[in-house]
Design a protein around this motif. Sequence first.
Motif, short mmCIF file in Angstrom:
data_model
loop_
_atom_site.label_atom_id
_atom_site.label_comp_id
_atom_site.label_asym_id
_atom_site.label_seq_id
_atom_site.Cartn_x
_atom_site.Cartn_y
_atom_site.Cartn_z
N CYS A 19 0.75 -1.07 -0.53
CA CYS A 19 -0.23 0.17 0.04
C CYS A 19 1.35 0.88 -0.23
CB CYS A 19 -0.83 -0.11 1.23
SG CYS A 19 -2.15 1.25 1.43
N ILE A 20 1.57 0.92 0.62
CA ILE A 20 2.59 2.27 0.97
C ILE A 20 3.49 2.89 0.19
CG2 ILE A 20 3.84 3.93 2.85
CD1 ILE A 20 1.16 3.98 3.62
N TRP A 21 3.82 1.87 0.09
CA TRP A 21 4.43 1.52 -0.50
C TRP A 21 4.46 2.45 -3.05
CZ3 TRP A 21 9.69 3.52 -0.59
CH2 TRP A 21 10.51 2.82 0.48
N ASP A 22 3.09 1.68 -2.76
CA ASP A 22 2.38 2.11 -4.27
C ASP A 22 2.11 3.49 -4.26
OD1 ASP A 22 1.00 1.54 -6.55
OD2 ASP A 22 -0.72 2.03 -5.61
N GLU A 23 1.48 3.90 -2.90
CA GLU A 23 1.48 5.41 -2.86
C GLU A 23 2.48 6.06 -3.27
OE1 GLU A 23 -1.24 8.53 -2.21
OE2 GLU A 23 -1.68 6.43 -2.94
#
Length: 78
Positions: A19-23
Amino acid sequence: MIQDHWPPNSPDLNSLEYCIWDEFVKVINWNEVTSKTTLIQELKKAMKKIRKDVVFESCNSWTNRLYRMAQHDEDYLR
């Protein structure tokens, strides 16, 4: 050994992975990255651009995944 029982790189347990890396990658201005220095600058800018709701949802999702995992295989977390 305790490491045998914990999947440190599991996307099911690592909120940064799914999630966070994608964002994070989405908010980086890749056109500005021309050197190590500009990459570091863009990474710092990107950290400030990550939406709080994404972080909260990621944490919530991680907690739910951990709970479900514990329900299906209690010995796995020991």
